[in-house]
Scaffold this active site. Structure first.
Site, PDB file in Angstrom:
ATOM      1  CE  LYS A 150      -4.106  -2.019   2.095  1.00 19.28           C
ATOM      2  NZ  LYS A 150      -5.144  -1.900   3.117  1.00 19.28           N
ATOM      3  CG  ASP A 203      -7.526  16.209  -0.622  1.00 24.92           C
ATOM      4  OD1 ASP A 203      -6.523  16.363  -1.344  1.00 24.92           O
ATOM      5  OD2 ASP A 203      -8.449  17.048  -0.519  1.00 24.92           O
ATOM      6  CG  ASP A 250      -8.067   0.391   3.490  1.00 28.70           C
ATOM      7  OD1 ASP A 250      -8.828  -0.443   2.959  1.00 28.70           O
ATOM      8  OD2 ASP A 250      -6.831   0.364   3.349  1.00 28.70           O
ATOM      9  N   GLY A 300       0.415   1.745  13.117  1.00 31.45           N
ATOM     10  CA  GLY A 300       0.987   1.356  11.823  1.00 31.45           C
ATOM     11  C   GLY A 300       0.113   1.869  10.688  1.00 31.45           C
ATOM     12  CB  ALA A 341      -4.273  -0.902   9.873  1.00 33.09           C
ATOM     13  CE1 TYR A 370     -11.271  -9.535   6.762  1.00 33.50           C
ATOM     14  CE2 TYR A 370     -11.825 -11.865   6.671  1.00 33.50           C
ATOM     15  CZ  TYR A 370     -11.280 -10.745   6.091  1.00 33.50           C
ATOM     16  OH  TYR A 370     -10.727 -10.829   4.845  1.00 33.50           O
TER      17      TYR A 370
HETATM   18  P1  ATR Z   1      -0.331  -2.434   9.612  1.00 28.48           P
HETATM   19  O1  ATR Z   1       0.031  -1.834   8.291  1.00 28.48           O
HETATM   20  O2  ATR Z   1      -1.208  -3.652   9.553  1.00 28.48           O
HETATM   21  O3  ATR Z   1      -0.870  -1.430  10.576  1.00 28.48           O
HETATM   22  P2  ATR Z   1       2.284  -2.316  10.844  1.00 28.48           P
HETATM   23  O4  ATR Z   1       2.560  -1.019  10.181  1.00 28.48           O
HETATM   24  O5  ATR Z   1       3.343  -3.355  10.913  1.00 28.48           O
HETATM   25  O6  ATR Z   1       1.046  -3.050  10.179  1.00 28.48           O
HETATM   26  O7  ATR Z   1       1.749  -2.000  12.321  1.00 28.48           O
HETATM   27  C1  ATR Z   1       1.415  -3.014  13.209  1.00 28.48           C
HETATM   28  C2  ATR Z   1       0.793  -2.405  14.461  1.00 28.48           C
HETATM   29  O8  ATR Z   1       0.412  -3.459  15.343  1.00 28.48           O
HETATM   30  C3  ATR Z   1       1.743  -1.512  15.245  1.00 28.48           C
HETATM   31  O9  ATR Z   1       0.990  -0.524  15.891  1.00 28.48           O
HETATM   32  C4  ATR Z   1       2.339  -2.501  16.251  1.00 28.48           C
HETATM   33  O10 ATR Z   1       2.849  -1.897  17.432  1.00 28.48           O
HETATM   34  P3  ATR Z   1       4.367  -1.290  17.441  1.00 28.48           P
HETATM   35  O11 ATR Z   1       4.299  -0.017  16.650  1.00 28.48           O
HETATM   36  O12 ATR Z   1       4.654  -1.029  18.868  1.00 28.48           O
HETATM   37  O13 ATR Z   1       5.239  -2.323  16.807  1.00 28.48           O
HETATM   38  C5  ATR Z   1       1.118  -3.311  16.575  1.00 28.48           C
HETATM   39  N1  ATR Z   1       1.439  -4.625  17.132  1.00 28.48           N
HETATM   40  C6  ATR Z   1       1.893  -5.711  16.465  1.00 28.48           C
HETATM   41  N2  ATR Z   1       2.077  -6.751  17.312  1.00 28.48           N
HETATM   42  C7  ATR Z   1       1.720  -6.318  18.548  1.00 28.48           C
HETATM   43  C8  ATR Z   1       1.670  -6.918  19.841  1.00 28.48           C
HETATM   44  N3  ATR Z   1       2.017  -8.191  20.035  1.00 28.48           N
HETATM   45  N4  ATR Z   1       1.239  -6.161  20.875  1.00 28.48           N
HETATM   46  C9  ATR Z   1       0.879  -4.871  20.696  1.00 28.48           C
HETATM   47  N5  ATR Z   1       0.913  -4.249  19.494  1.00 28.48           N
HETATM   48  C10 ATR Z   1       1.313  -4.959  18.435  1.00 28.48           C
END
Ligand code: ATR
Length: 274
Positions: free
Chosen positions: A66, A78, A102, A129, A131, A217
């Site tokens: 993405k 935007d 999204d 992150g 999402a 989901y």
């Molecule tokens: P996406 O594009 O799906 O949002 P990403 O950019 O890798 O994927 O972001 C993943 C998110 O899930 C982040 O907010 C991550 O927290 P960190 O920024 O602290 O890494 C969070 N996340 C992933 N595994 C986690 C876990 N076990 N406990 C808490 N947060 C988690």
């Protein structure tokens, strides 16, 4: 010949988008095909070029492309520029236009499908992150009383909030920072459940009658929703509705017609439960 669309991802075989868009096309009497395209991890731009050369009209983009899709576009909406990510590409006149549906899909699922207006509500967004980033501006546009972002890494939440400072003051911190505060809506935008992890949700986060919403989901209850229910969330919803709504919004971008989502969501729900 039918107009061609696809979804690029890696992996992508599991994608429900072809089934969703096939149902939309039948319902709206649109002559189109929609396939999955497995793009190599180091070959997204090439896969897009190939699809355009073969006459492709538009495409969805899913993980992990993405952000790369955003960089590839000649023009951005935007909401795509705000999200820093693109899930919907349109190809016309030799140019690539990028959009991000999204966040609109999330908001529409919560407000229209679940009947839960967000104006005046206290919203807690979990994760910082990609999402989460796509959800911030669309959530703020609903006029909540507050929007807070909690993340395992508090600094990352603060950096995300700062990117939207021109729109509204967004609270940010790690999970413990929100101890003692209650919210009307708690949205899980983390990928924690992919590794089977549960989140260190602050005590009392769920106000009476609150909505717990998981962007994820699956066949059964997601780990986040199980956790939310145990902690007193009034209502729980998974992200299947968001998936269908973001697709409907993309279909609108491409075909200028908005499909009815309720029958498609019901069909998908039945398929998952089977
Ligand atoms: P996406 O594009 O799906 O949002 P990403 O950019 O890798 O994927 O972001 C993943 C998110 O899930 C982040 O907010 C991550 O927290 P960190 O920024 O602290 O890494 C969070 N996340 C992933 N595994 C986690 C876990 N076990 N406990 C808490 N947060 C988690």
């Amino acid at each position: 010949m039918s107009d061609r669309y696809c979804v690029f991802g890696n992996p992508v075989a599991h994608s429900k988008s072809p089934a969703i868009h096939a149902l939309f096309a039948t319902q709206c009497r649109q002559d189109l095909t929609y396939d999955t395209v497995l793009a190599p991890l180091d070959g997204f731009a090439g896969a897009v070029q190939e699809f355009v050369a073969a006459g492709g009209r538009g495409a969805n983009v899913t993980l992990p492309f993405k952000e790369e899709a955003c960089a590839l576009c000649d023009r951005l909406s935007d909401r795509a520029a705000r999200a820093g990510a693109v899930n919907t590409l349109s190809f016309a006149g030799g140019a690539i236009a990028g959009d991000n549906t999204d966040g609109a899909g999330l908001v529409r699922d919560i407000e229209a499908n679940l009947g839960f207006p967000l104006a005046g509500r206290r919203i807690l967004l979990l994760g910082a992150g990609g999402a989460a980033r796509g959800a911030v501006a669309p959530l703020l546009a609903c006029g909540p009383q507050t929007l807070a972002i909690a993340n395992r890494t508090g600094d990352k939440a603060a950096r995300l909030a700062a990117q939207f400072a021109d729109l509204a003051a967004v609270d940010a911190g790690n999970y413990a920072d929100f101890a003692g505060r209650s919210f009307d809506v708690v949205i899980n935008a983390t990928s924690a459940s992919l590794s089977g992890a549960t989140l260190p949700l602050p005590d009392g986060a769920f106000a009476p009658g609150s909505l717990a919403y998981d962007m994820m989901y699956g066949r059964g209850e997601t780990p986040f929703l199980a956790q939310a229910r145990a902690r007193g969330a009034g209502r729980c919803a998974d992200g299947l509705g968001m998936l269908v709504e973001q697709a409907a919004e993309a279909f609108l971008v491409w075909r200028d017609v908005r499909p009815e989502t309720a029958p498609v969501l019901a069909a998908l729900r039945a398929q998952i439960a089977a």
